[in-house]
Design an enzyme around this catalytic site. Structure first.
Site, mmCIF file in Angstrom:
data_model
loop_
_atom_site.group_PDB
_atom_site.id
_atom_site.type_symbol
_atom_site.label_atom_id
_atom_site.label_comp_id
_atom_site.label_asym_id
_atom_site.label_seq_id
_atom_site.Cartn_x
_atom_site.Cartn_y
_atom_site.Cartn_z
ATOM 1 N N HIS A 29 0.981 -1.021 -0.350
ATOM 2 C CA HIS A 29 0.209 -0.037 0.011
ATOM 3 C C HIS A 29 0.968 1.257 -0.044
ATOM 4 O O HIS A 29 0.179 2.322 0.692
ATOM 5 C CB HIS A 29 -0.834 -0.101 1.571
ATOM 6 C CG HIS A 29 -1.809 -1.231 0.862
ATOM 7 N ND1 HIS A 29 -3.186 -0.846 -0.164
ATOM 8 C CD2 HIS A 29 -2.392 -2.558 1.188
ATOM 9 C CE1 HIS A 29 -3.242 -1.960 0.190
ATOM 10 N NE2 HIS A 29 -3.476 -2.535 1.210
ATOM 11 N N THR A 30 1.997 1.092 -0.402
ATOM 12 C CA THR A 30 2.568 2.012 -0.695
ATOM 13 C C THR A 30 2.922 2.777 -2.299
ATOM 14 O O THR A 30 3.371 3.719 -2.732
ATOM 15 C CB THR A 30 4.261 2.040 -0.194
ATOM 16 O OG1 THR A 30 5.084 0.323 -0.762
ATOM 17 C CG2 THR A 30 4.059 1.614 0.984
ATOM 18 N N ASP A 31 2.677 1.762 -3.371
ATOM 19 C CA ASP A 31 2.435 1.815 -3.989
ATOM 20 C C ASP A 31 1.902 3.158 -4.695
ATOM 21 O O ASP A 31 2.625 3.740 -5.747
ATOM 22 C CB ASP A 31 2.556 0.842 -5.309
ATOM 23 C CG ASP A 31 0.943 0.328 -4.856
ATOM 24 O OD1 ASP A 31 0.202 0.408 -4.664
ATOM 25 O OD2 ASP A 31 0.687 -0.407 -5.635
ATOM 26 N N GLY A 110 -5.969 -16.155 -7.075
ATOM 27 C CA GLY A 110 -6.080 -15.324 -5.905
ATOM 28 C C GLY A 110 -5.819 -15.867 -4.878
ATOM 29 O O GLY A 110 -6.259 -15.817 -3.762
ATOM 30 N N ALA A 111 -4.369 -16.465 -4.468
ATOM 31 C CA ALA A 111 -3.720 -16.099 -3.408
ATOM 32 C C ALA A 111 -2.974 -14.740 -2.820
ATOM 33 O O ALA A 111 -1.810 -14.506 -2.377
ATOM 34 C CB ALA A 111 -2.730 -17.314 -3.966
ATOM 35 N N SER A 115 -1.702 -13.615 -10.232
ATOM 36 C CA SER A 115 -1.327 -14.610 -11.492
ATOM 37 C C SER A 115 -1.234 -13.949 -12.249
ATOM 38 O O SER A 115 -1.143 -14.018 -13.508
ATOM 39 C CB SER A 115 -1.906 -15.755 -10.923
ATOM 40 O OG SER A 115 -3.023 -14.931 -10.773
ATOM 41 N N GLU A 148 -3.243 -4.325 -18.236
ATOM 42 C CA GLU A 148 -4.306 -4.009 -17.105
ATOM 43 C C GLU A 148 -5.454 -3.013 -16.495
ATOM 44 O O GLU A 148 -7.014 -3.391 -16.457
ATOM 45 C CB GLU A 148 -3.619 -4.230 -15.748
ATOM 46 C CG GLU A 148 -4.497 -5.049 -14.945
ATOM 47 C CD GLU A 148 -3.541 -6.449 -14.113
ATOM 48 O OE1 GLU A 148 -3.995 -6.454 -12.767
ATOM 49 O OE2 GLU A 148 -2.624 -6.939 -13.907
ATOM 50 N N ASP A 160 3.065 -5.442 -9.482
ATOM 51 C CA ASP A 160 3.401 -6.377 -9.644
ATOM 52 C C ASP A 160 3.618 -6.499 -11.347
ATOM 53 O O ASP A 160 4.911 -8.162 -11.051
ATOM 54 C CB ASP A 160 1.999 -7.179 -9.859
ATOM 55 C CG ASP A 160 1.382 -7.093 -8.996
ATOM 56 O OD1 ASP A 160 2.013 -6.926 -7.482
ATOM 57 O OD2 ASP A 160 -0.213 -7.064 -8.474
ATOM 58 N N TYR A 209 -10.591 -0.558 -0.832
ATOM 59 C CA TYR A 209 -9.017 -0.077 -1.257
ATOM 60 C C TYR A 209 -9.634 1.297 -1.730
ATOM 61 O O TYR A 209 -8.247 1.623 -1.763
ATOM 62 C CB TYR A 209 -8.894 -1.150 -2.906
ATOM 63 C CG TYR A 209 -7.908 -0.922 -3.395
ATOM 64 C CD1 TYR A 209 -6.821 -1.219 -3.142
ATOM 65 C CD2 TYR A 209 -8.063 0.240 -4.456
ATOM 66 C CE1 TYR A 209 -5.861 -0.543 -3.632
ATOM 67 C CE2 TYR A 209 -6.984 0.431 -5.111
ATOM 68 C CZ TYR A 209 -5.952 0.050 -4.524
ATOM 69 O OH TYR A 209 -4.646 0.116 -5.802
#
Length: 349
Positions: A29-31, A110-111, A115, A148, A160, A209
């Site tokens: 939560h720094t990006d 979903g981990a 992915s 994305e 990511d 979020y």
């Protein structure tokens, strides 16, 4: 992959691409505050095989062959993560003929280990190989991020995709989210990281979020800054209570990332572990993105002998990462952790 591609489409694959999953060791939560992150790649990965074809088609494990069109509207299914990268390649002037695409992956869905980013990066690499066009890792990552954002409708940062495209096994990536650039940092052999799913599916609702992001942006605005990356601890205490805790996490987390890099470079396992644990407490108390299941898992990891433990990723379920000291009996450690958390399962090391 070649044999599976031949079986799926009846022709030979002409190009392949590969991209790993990632774990974020510290810096969550720094990006979106132009901050710092420290991800590293995992052994699990996504592989893509590709060949020119009469029409666009894709197949993935558990999915029948499916048509898609990178030049049409999104379909709202997994093929968007194939079509989007191809659409971005075409925008960049790279030839994108109709192709058949086969996807194989051992990355758990979903981990919280990216992915989707691995699929995007692998598709781009396969398409670049097919076109005979080289592209730098950072450019691949930015193209995957745009795919994305614009095609898949997820307003993610660069973390990511950059971790998947530019990461190297055995090295962490110090990522500067303001510039979108990174520096590889060697991970000492004595540092053993283990990623464990808490057994609770990640369920970060958009509203939650967005609330966190709004608070961070509001805090920066109150301080007259373009982003909280530029704030210092004294600034935080001047903020109104409604955003103070969120800002406190971001400012402290950025400092923890830089301190963690120094610990890696100094092979200081104890310091790195302490920073991980501090990060989890901050995410749980100031940022409030942990869950009882993640807290129990992190506590069990520490009680069993880990040098540090923290949730990794966005939170609200998913995975935690632990740093194991070199002298620990790993089987006994995992036995103690899994006994305290029967729903947990080991994702990767």
């Amino acid at each position: 992959m070649r044999s599976a591609f031949r079986e799926a489409f009846g022709v030979e694959a002409q190009a392949e691409g590969h991209a790993p999953a990632r774990v974020n060791l510290i810096g969550d939560h720094t990006d979106y505050a132009d901050g710092f992150c420290l991800p590293m790649p995992l052994r699990c990965a996504t592989r893509v095989a590709m060949a020119r074809a009469p029409a666009f088609a894709a197949r993935s494990e558990g999915h029948a062959a499916s048509g898609f069109d990178p030049f049409g509207p999104p379909r709202g299914d997994w093929t968007d993560y194939v079509a989007g990268p191809l659409a971005e390649l075409a925008k960049a002037g790279i030839e994108v003929p109709p192709v058949a695409v086969l996807v194989a992956s051992d990355i758990p869905q979903g981990a919280g280990v990216s992915s989707s980013a691995a699929l995007e990066v692998a598709v781009i690499r396969a398409a670049l190989a097919l076109a005979g066009t080289p592209l730098a890792d950072a450019d691949v990552a930015r193209m995957a991020q745009r795919a994305e954002n614009l095609y898949c409708g997820v307003n993610c940062g660069i973390l990511d995709q950059m971790a998947s495209a530019a990461g190297r096994m055995g090295e962490a990536l110090l990522l500067d989210c303001r510039t979108g650039t990174g520096r590889l940092v060697s991970v000492p052999a004595a540092f053993r990281f283990r990623v464990v799913h808490c057994g609770e599916a990640r369920r970060l609702a958009d509203g939650v979020y967005n609330e966190r992001r709004r608070a961070v942006e509001e805090a920066a605005s109150i301080l007259g800054l373009s982003a909280l990356r530029d704030a210092v601890p004294d600034d935080v205490e001047r903020l109104p209570a409604a955003v103070r805790a969120r800002a406190r996490h971001v400012v402290a987390e950025n400092a923890r990332v830089l301190a963690a890099v120094a610990a890696l470079e100094g092979a200081d396992l104890s310091a790195f572990g302490r920073l991980m644990t501090e990060s989890h407490r901050s995410l749980a108390t100031d940022y409030e993105v942990s869950t009882p299941a993640l807290d129990r898992l992190a506590d069990a990891m520490l009680a069993a002998g880990a040098a540090g433990a923290r949730l990794t990723g966005a939170g609200f379920g998913g995975c935690a990462v632990a740093l194991l000291p070199p002298n620990i009996d790993e089987a006994a450690w995992w036995g103690q952790v899994s006994a305290a958390n029967p729903e947990a399962w080991l994702v990767a090391g």
